[in-house]
Design a protein around this motif. Structure first.
Motif, PDB file in Angstrom:
ATOM      1  N   ASP A   1       8.998  70.791  31.874  1.00 50.79           N
ATOM      2  CA  ASP A   1       7.798  71.331  32.511  1.00 50.79           C
ATOM      3  C   ASP A   1       8.058  71.461  34.010  1.00 50.79           C
ATOM      4  O   ASP A   1       8.303  70.461  34.692  1.00 50.79           O
ATOM      5  CB  ASP A   1       6.597  70.398  32.261  1.00 50.79           C
ATOM      6  CG  ASP A   1       5.289  71.056  32.696  1.00 50.79           C
ATOM      7  OD1 ASP A   1       5.301  71.852  33.664  1.00 50.79           O
ATOM      8  OD2 ASP A   1       4.261  70.769  32.052  1.00 50.79           O
TER       9      ASP A   1
ATOM     10  N   GLN B   1      -2.234  75.003  29.703  1.00 54.53           N
ATOM     11  CA  GLN B   1      -1.015  75.372  30.416  1.00 54.53           C
ATOM     12  C   GLN B   1      -0.968  76.887  30.466  1.00 54.53           C
ATOM     13  O   GLN B   1      -1.652  77.565  29.717  1.00 54.53           O
ATOM     14  CB  GLN B   1       0.237  74.873  29.682  1.00 54.53           C
ATOM     15  CG  GLN B   1       0.247  73.395  29.394  1.00 54.53           C
ATOM     16  CD  GLN B   1      -0.061  73.137  27.938  1.00 54.53           C
ATOM     17  OE1 GLN B   1       0.504  73.763  27.067  1.00 54.53           O
ATOM     18  NE2 GLN B   1      -0.977  72.216  27.702  1.00 54.53           N
TER      19      GLN B   1
ATOM     20  N   GLY C   1      -0.495  80.284  29.529  1.00 58.91           N
ATOM     21  CA  GLY C   1      -0.286  80.927  28.238  1.00 58.91           C
ATOM     22  C   GLY C   1      -0.734  80.125  27.030  1.00 58.91           C
ATOM     23  O   GLY C   1      -0.654  80.617  25.915  1.00 58.91           O
ATOM     24  N   ARG C   2      -1.170  78.880  27.230  1.00 61.61           N
ATOM     25  CA  ARG C   2      -1.591  78.058  26.089  1.00 61.61           C
ATOM     26  C   ARG C   2      -2.991  77.501  26.330  1.00 61.61           C
ATOM     27  O   ARG C   2      -3.310  77.041  27.431  1.00 61.61           O
ATOM     28  CB  ARG C   2      -0.643  76.858  25.879  1.00 61.61           C
ATOM     29  CG  ARG C   2       0.788  77.186  25.449  1.00 61.61           C
ATOM     30  CD  ARG C   2       0.909  77.792  24.047  1.00 61.61           C
ATOM     31  NE  ARG C   2       0.137  77.163  22.989  1.00 61.61           N
ATOM     32  CZ  ARG C   2       0.614  76.209  22.177  1.00 61.61           C
ATOM     33  NH1 ARG C   2       1.832  75.744  22.321  1.00 61.61           N
ATOM     34  NH2 ARG C   2      -0.151  75.729  21.214  1.00 61.61           N
TER      35      ARG C   2
ATOM     36  N   ASP D   1      -4.716  81.609  21.952  1.00 64.38           N
ATOM     37  CA  ASP D   1      -3.486  80.826  22.038  1.00 64.38           C
ATOM     38  C   ASP D   1      -2.425  81.400  21.080  1.00 64.38           C
ATOM     39  O   ASP D   1      -2.733  81.690  19.919  1.00 64.38           O
ATOM     40  CB  ASP D   1      -3.803  79.377  21.654  1.00 64.38           C
ATOM     41  CG  ASP D   1      -2.577  78.500  21.747  1.00 64.38           C
ATOM     42  OD1 ASP D   1      -2.392  77.887  22.808  1.00 64.38           O
ATOM     43  OD2 ASP D   1      -1.796  78.460  20.785  1.00 64.38           O
ATOM     44  N   PRO D   2      -1.171  81.547  21.529  1.00 67.09           N
ATOM     45  CA  PRO D   2      -0.166  82.184  20.668  1.00 67.09           C
ATOM     46  C   PRO D   2       0.156  81.384  19.392  1.00 67.09           C
ATOM     47  O   PRO D   2       0.471  81.992  18.361  1.00 67.09           O
ATOM     48  CB  PRO D   2       1.079  82.282  21.571  1.00 67.09           C
ATOM     49  CG  PRO D   2       0.851  81.293  22.666  1.00 67.09           C
ATOM     50  CD  PRO D   2      -0.633  81.216  22.862  1.00 67.09           C
ATOM     51  N   VAL D   3       0.066  80.075  19.457  1.00 66.74           N
ATOM     52  CA  VAL D   3       0.332  79.273  18.255  1.00 66.74           C
ATOM     53  C   VAL D   3      -0.818  79.434  17.266  1.00 66.74           C
ATOM     54  O   VAL D   3      -0.609  79.612  16.060  1.00 66.74           O
ATOM     55  CB  VAL D   3       0.574  77.792  18.633  1.00 66.74           C
ATOM     56  CG1 VAL D   3       0.573  76.906  17.401  1.00 66.74           C
ATOM     57  CG2 VAL D   3       1.885  77.649  19.399  1.00 66.74           C
TER      58      VAL D   3
ATOM     59  N   ARG E   1       6.190  80.122  14.150  1.00 59.43           N
ATOM     60  CA  ARG E   1       5.693  80.294  15.517  1.00 59.43           C
ATOM     61  C   ARG E   1       6.892  80.286  16.455  1.00 59.43           C
ATOM     62  O   ARG E   1       7.946  79.731  16.125  1.00 59.43           O
ATOM     63  CB  ARG E   1       4.730  79.160  15.904  1.00 59.43           C
ATOM     64  CG  ARG E   1       5.362  77.787  15.873  1.00 59.43           C
ATOM     65  CD  ARG E   1       4.402  76.688  16.345  1.00 59.43           C
ATOM     66  NE  ARG E   1       4.917  75.353  16.020  1.00 59.43           N
ATOM     67  CZ  ARG E   1       4.256  74.222  16.260  1.00 59.43           C
ATOM     68  NH1 ARG E   1       3.062  74.258  16.810  1.00 59.43           N
ATOM     69  NH2 ARG E   1       4.792  73.052  15.931  1.00 59.43           N
TER      70      ARG E   1
ATOM     71  N   THR F   1       6.929  76.928  22.240  1.00 59.04           N
ATOM     72  CA  THR F   1       6.558  77.024  23.653  1.00 59.04           C
ATOM     73  C   THR F   1       6.947  75.701  24.325  1.00 59.04           C
ATOM     74  O   THR F   1       7.481  74.792  23.685  1.00 59.04           O
ATOM     75  CB  THR F   1       5.038  77.233  23.797  1.00 59.04           C
ATOM     76  OG1 THR F   1       4.368  76.035  23.406  1.00 59.04           O
ATOM     77  CG2 THR F   1       4.550  78.389  22.922  1.00 59.04           C
ATOM     78  N   LEU F   2       6.645  75.599  25.596  1.00 63.20           N
ATOM     79  CA  LEU F   2       6.931  74.363  26.336  1.00 63.20           C
ATOM     80  C   LEU F   2       6.377  73.127  25.623  1.00 63.20           C
ATOM     81  O   LEU F   2       6.986  72.055  25.622  1.00 63.20           O
ATOM     82  CB  LEU F   2       6.330  74.477  27.746  1.00 63.20           C
ATOM     83  CG  LEU F   2       6.363  73.219  28.610  1.00 63.20           C
ATOM     84  CD1 LEU F   2       7.809  72.810  28.905  1.00 63.20           C
ATOM     85  CD2 LEU F   2       5.608  73.440  29.915  1.00 63.20           C
ATOM     86  N   SER F   3       5.226  73.303  24.974  1.00 56.63           N
ATOM     87  CA  SER F   3       4.565  72.169  24.332  1.00 56.63           C
ATOM     88  C   SER F   3       5.432  71.542  23.239  1.00 56.63           C
ATOM     89  O   SER F   3       5.513  70.310  23.119  1.00 56.63           O
ATOM     90  CB  SER F   3       3.235  72.653  23.741  1.00 56.63           C
ATOM     91  OG  SER F   3       2.509  71.598  23.182  1.00 56.63           O
ATOM     92  N   GLU F   4       6.098  72.383  22.448  1.00 56.26           N
ATOM     93  CA  GLU F   4       6.947  71.873  21.364  1.00 56.26           C
ATOM     94  C   GLU F   4       8.357  71.586  21.867  1.00 56.26           C
ATOM     95  O   GLU F   4       9.119  70.872  21.216  1.00 56.26           O
ATOM     96  CB  GLU F   4       7.026  72.889  20.218  1.00 56.26           C
ATOM     97  CG  GLU F   4       5.678  73.238  19.590  1.00 56.26           C
ATOM     98  CD  GLU F   4       4.934  74.304  20.367  1.00 56.26           C
ATOM     99  OE1 GLU F   4       5.587  75.094  21.075  1.00 56.26           O
ATOM    100  OE2 GLU F   4       3.690  74.346  20.303  1.00 56.26           O
TER     101      GLU F   4
END
Lengths: 176, 232
Positions: A74, A108, A110-111, A139-141, B36, B39-42
């Motif tokens: 991050d 965050q 994009g999320r 959200d993309p997910v 999917r 992203t940074l989260s995963e």
């Protein structure tokens, strides 16, 4: 390139002390209180026939109140809340319920705000991964999930997130 | 420390539903898993789990009057990523049955005697070369409650925290030359023979330290490669 090691079920006999006292409370880290809005997340985990599952392990990973992950990937991690680890573990009780105390994560780039979930259990040959959201959004997910199933990933009330491993209202899990 | 995670070859991973393992069809998703883009989260994850959980030392065979019964073994395990780079500082949780095939667990009351000097669990951190070592006793085999002839071969459970969320791993390690390996429904759920073999530890002939234990070496490969590999 090396081949990643094959997964296996956690089995029924992981030691009871695998779940440390307080491991499901993310609002306190090393005795210090994390910043942000403290919330509770709870839910019931069920298998295909609706039976509640006891002694199932749930782990979560999330950003802090500012939407920052405590991890060098991050770009903002130097500003992460020093009092927030972002990881927790809980086991389900005899009624299949788990519970976490945590901080409502910030968004965050994009999320939308979300919490990553992982489920490990006897008879589950691989870890199941899903994501809990606080509300519907772009959200993309969440958008990767078929529209008819998205509501299953959105917590109800303050905050209930049930996990159905298989069957009616089966929780969407991700193929990573 | 950016990591890249790519899909695994399905043949190197266990089937989710196993004939003769009755819980598996009740607990594995019926719907297709959702693809999917990570992203940074995963692609981040907890690096300081050791500050949250209680570490338990790597000597679970005990000392002096508190020694466990069984064949003393020494496990030397290296944790790597897909580039073969060591994963240092990784929290590893381990548990196993005692030499008679009995776990210290309220649900295991089947057949074999407990050993008051064997708790059977450790929680350690890998060193800079990705290695952790455990002094334990060789676990016994045990019959599965299906009561249809399935016995679990001697095995050790590992739960490993990698550098990112998608690298989290729960696996089992087996011992070489065990006749029960060939019929174990969990080990043989992995279709690829080479991937299956990589779940079996390597026996190191005596002559190395420690002199008073049988030595086994093993390798655990976590998912992920560094986005920018270290320069040689």
């Amino acid at each position: 390139m090396m081949i990643p090691t094959g997964e296996a079920t956690i089995g029924p006999f992981f030691p009871p002390r695998y779940v440390d006292a307080g491991a499901n409370d993310l609002t306190v880290f090393e005795g210090r209180k994390a910043k942000g809005e403290a919330i509770e997340i709870h839910g019931r985990v069920m298998q295909e026939d609706g039976t509640a599952l006891e002694n199932l392990i749930v782990e979560i990973w999330q950003a802090d109140a500012g939407g920052i992950f405590r991890h060098p990937a991050d770009p903002r991690h130097a500003q992460a809340d020093p009092n927030f680890l972002g990881w927790g573990r809980a086991a389900t009780d005899a009624q299949g319920n788990y519970r976490f105390k945590t901080i409502r994560p910030g968004a965050q780039e994009g999320r939308a705000p979300h919490i990553n979930f992982m489920v490990m259990f006897s008879g589950l040959m691989r870890i199941l991964k899903t994501t809990m959201f606080f509300e519907d959004g772009k959200d993309p997910v969440l958008m990767a999930v078929p529209a008819a199933r998205r509501s299953l990933l959105i917590a109800k009330g303050n905050y209930e997130f049930n996990i159905r491993l298989r069957g009616e209202n089966e929780t969407p899990f991700f193929d990573d | 420390m950016k990591m890249i995670i790519q899909p695994r070859d399905e043949r190197t991973q266990p089937a989710r539903i196993i004939a003769g393992y009755p819980q598996t069809p009740l607990r594995s998703p019926k719907e297709p898993l959702v693809k999917r883009a990570p992203t940074l989260s995963e692609l981040s994850g907890p690096l300081e789990v050791a500050k949250r959980v209680k570490l338990l030392g790597g000597d679970i065979a005990g000392q002096g009057e508190k020694q466990a019964i069984g064949q003393l073994i020494h496990l030397r395990v290296r944790v790597l990523d897909e580039d073969g780079a060591p994963v240092g500082g990784a929290v590893v949780e381990m548990w196993q049955a005692n030499a008679a095939g009995r776990y210290i667990h309220p649900n295991d009351d089947d057949h074999a005697p407990p050993d008051p000097n064997f708790y059977g669990a450790a929680r350690v951190v890998t060193d800079e070369s990705g290695v952790f070592e455990l002094r334990t006793v060789k676990p016994g085999a045990y019959p599965v409650p299906t009561r249809d002839g399935w016995w679990r071969p001697p095995h050790v459970h590992f739960s490993v925290f990698g550098r990112v969320w998608l690298a989290r791993l729960v696996t089992q390690m087996y011992f070489p030359g065990e006749p029960l390996n060939a019929q174990d429904r969990i080990l043989n759920a992995v279709p690829d023979a080479a991937a299956r073999d990589s779940l079996v530890a390597r026996y190191i002939p005596p002559g190395v330290e420690p002199y008073n234990a049988l030595v086994f070496e093993h390798q655990i490969v976590l998912r992920g490669r560094a986005a920018t590999p270290a320069q040689p």
